[in-house]
Write a protein that holds these residues in place. Structure first.
Motif, PDB file in Angstrom:
ATOM      1  N   ILE A 145       0.842  -1.206   0.000  1.00 12.58           N
ATOM      2  CA  ILE A 145       0.000   0.000   0.000  1.00 12.58           C
ATOM      3  C   ILE A 145       0.875   1.253   0.000  1.00 12.58           C
ATOM      4  CG2 ILE A 145      -1.665   1.334   1.359  1.00 12.58           C
ATOM      5  CD1 ILE A 145      -2.796  -1.383   2.311  1.00 12.58           C
ATOM      6  N   LYS A 146       1.949   1.209   0.779  1.00 11.12           N
ATOM      7  CA  LYS A 146       2.881   2.345   0.828  1.00 11.12           C
ATOM      8  C   LYS A 146       3.479   2.609  -0.551  1.00 11.12           C
ATOM      9  CE  LYS A 146       7.201   3.830   3.030  1.00 11.12           C
ATOM     10  NZ  LYS A 146       8.306   3.414   3.954  1.00 11.12           N
ATOM     11  N   ASN A 147       3.906   1.533  -1.230  1.00  6.77           N
ATOM     12  CA  ASN A 147       4.484   1.683  -2.565  1.00  6.77           C
ATOM     13  C   ASN A 147       3.458   2.212  -3.566  1.00  6.77           C
ATOM     14  OD1 ASN A 147       6.940   0.735  -1.688  1.00  6.77           O
ATOM     15  ND2 ASN A 147       6.576  -1.368  -2.348  1.00  6.77           N
ATOM     16  N   THR A 148       2.210   1.744  -3.450  1.00 10.05           N
ATOM     17  CA  THR A 148       1.159   2.205  -4.366  1.00 10.05           C
ATOM     18  C   THR A 148       0.885   3.687  -4.161  1.00 10.05           C
ATOM     19  OG1 THR A 148       0.172  -0.006  -4.284  1.00 10.05           O
ATOM     20  CG2 THR A 148      -1.167   1.741  -5.232  1.00 10.05           C
ATOM     21  N   ARG A 149       0.914   4.123  -2.909  1.00 18.54           N
ATOM     22  CA  ARG A 149       0.718   5.555  -2.633  1.00 18.54           C
ATOM     23  C   ARG A 149       1.862   6.385  -3.222  1.00 18.54           C
ATOM     24  NH1 ARG A 149      -1.489   4.121   2.876  1.00 18.54           N
ATOM     25  NH2 ARG A 149      -3.709   4.593   2.743  1.00 18.54           N
ATOM     26  N   LYS A 150       3.079   5.843  -3.162  1.00 16.73           N
ATOM     27  CA  LYS A 150       4.244   6.578  -3.661  1.00 16.73           C
ATOM     28  C   LYS A 150       4.279   6.634  -5.187  1.00 16.73           C
ATOM     29  CE  LYS A 150       7.560   4.340  -1.589  1.00 16.73           C
ATOM     30  NZ  LYS A 150       8.948   3.921  -1.200  1.00 16.73           N
ATOM     31  N   TRP A 151       4.006   5.497  -5.827  1.00 16.69           N
ATOM     32  CA  TRP A 151       4.266   5.375  -7.257  1.00 16.69           C
ATOM     33  C   TRP A 151       3.030   5.249  -8.122  1.00 16.69           C
ATOM     34  CZ3 TRP A 151       7.875   1.087  -5.243  1.00 16.69           C
ATOM     35  CH2 TRP A 151       9.002   1.664  -4.656  1.00 16.69           C
ATOM     36  N   GLY A 152       1.886   4.987  -7.517  1.00 19.30           N
ATOM     37  CA  GLY A 152       0.621   5.010  -8.243  1.00 19.30           C
ATOM     38  C   GLY A 152       0.601   4.193  -9.512  1.00 19.30           C
ATOM     39  N   GLY A 153       0.358   4.875 -10.626  1.00 21.00           N
ATOM     40  CA  GLY A 153       0.179   4.216 -11.906  1.00 21.00           C
ATOM     41  C   GLY A 153       1.366   3.388 -12.352  1.00 21.00           C
TER      42      GLY A 153
END
Length: 205
Positions: A145-153
């Motif tokens: 989740i942390k990585n998705t928030r940082k890097w998104g698409g």
């Protein structure tokens, strides 16, 4: 005016590059690629070894094709892709190669994987509405989740292309409420993954 637009575009690209370098996106992708190579090599080696010493994989796939309906097989795959991607897609890609219409069924598998990701996305959205489940998932999937928030698409692109559970990336995207239209667009790269893998697997079986 054109020069100003070009310079702004270059500045934006440079800033994005610096951001992804600083936050470790490139190293994450490289580690993911290295992790992905081993399972692919092991899968290909296992196919070769089984075909040589255990059973005729080509005949087995033909038997599966003749025994079970394509709709049933694709439905099982769709369920798997909607629930954490428990069954390796490569097995189904190999099956499609021995079906009566390889490209058609390969495309249907890719579509099932894509739609399974959409289901996972909405599972993530649903989880945010139940505090107890949300908190538990936040702990178990904290890094994702942390990585998705940082890097998104860009992380969704990696999840769509590399052999890591696409459902996990999709659930994380749903949890952080990543824009759905953008998710749908990036997720289309799931089709590219299936066609590229088929080029290798079809030759093997």
């Amino acid at each position: 005016m054109k020069k100003d637009a070009k310079s702004k575009k270059k500045s934006r690209i440079r800033l994005l590059h610096q951001y992804y370098s600083y936050t470790g996106f490139y190293s994450f992708v490289w580690k993911s690629v290295k992790k992905a190579i081993l399972p692919i090599v092991l899968f290909v080696a296992a196919l070769w070894a089984i075909d040589r010493w255990v059973l005729d994989i080509e005949q087995m796939l033909v038997t599966v094709t003749e025994t079970y309906s394509p709709l049933g097989i694709i439905s099982v795959f769709f369920a798997s892709e909607s629930l954490l991607g428990l069954i390796p897609p490569e097995l189904f890609i190999a099956w499609s190669g021995k079906s009566s219409s390889p490209i058609l069924y390969l495309s249907l598998l890719a579509l099932a994987s894509y739609l399974g990701g959409v289901i996972s996305y909405f599972i993530g959205r649903w989880m945010t509405k139940i505090p107890a489940i949300h908190e538990a998932i936040e702990v178990k999937m904290a890094q994702h989740i942390k990585n998705t928030r940082k890097w998104g698409g860009f992380l969704i692109i990696v999840g769509a292309l590399l052999p890591i559970p696409f459902a996990m990336t999709s659930i994380a995207a749903g949890i952080i409420k990543f824009p759905f239209p953008s998710y749908l667009m990036f997720g289309l790269l799931r089709f590219v993954r299936f066609y590229l893998y088929a080029l290798v697997i079809f030759e093997m079986v």
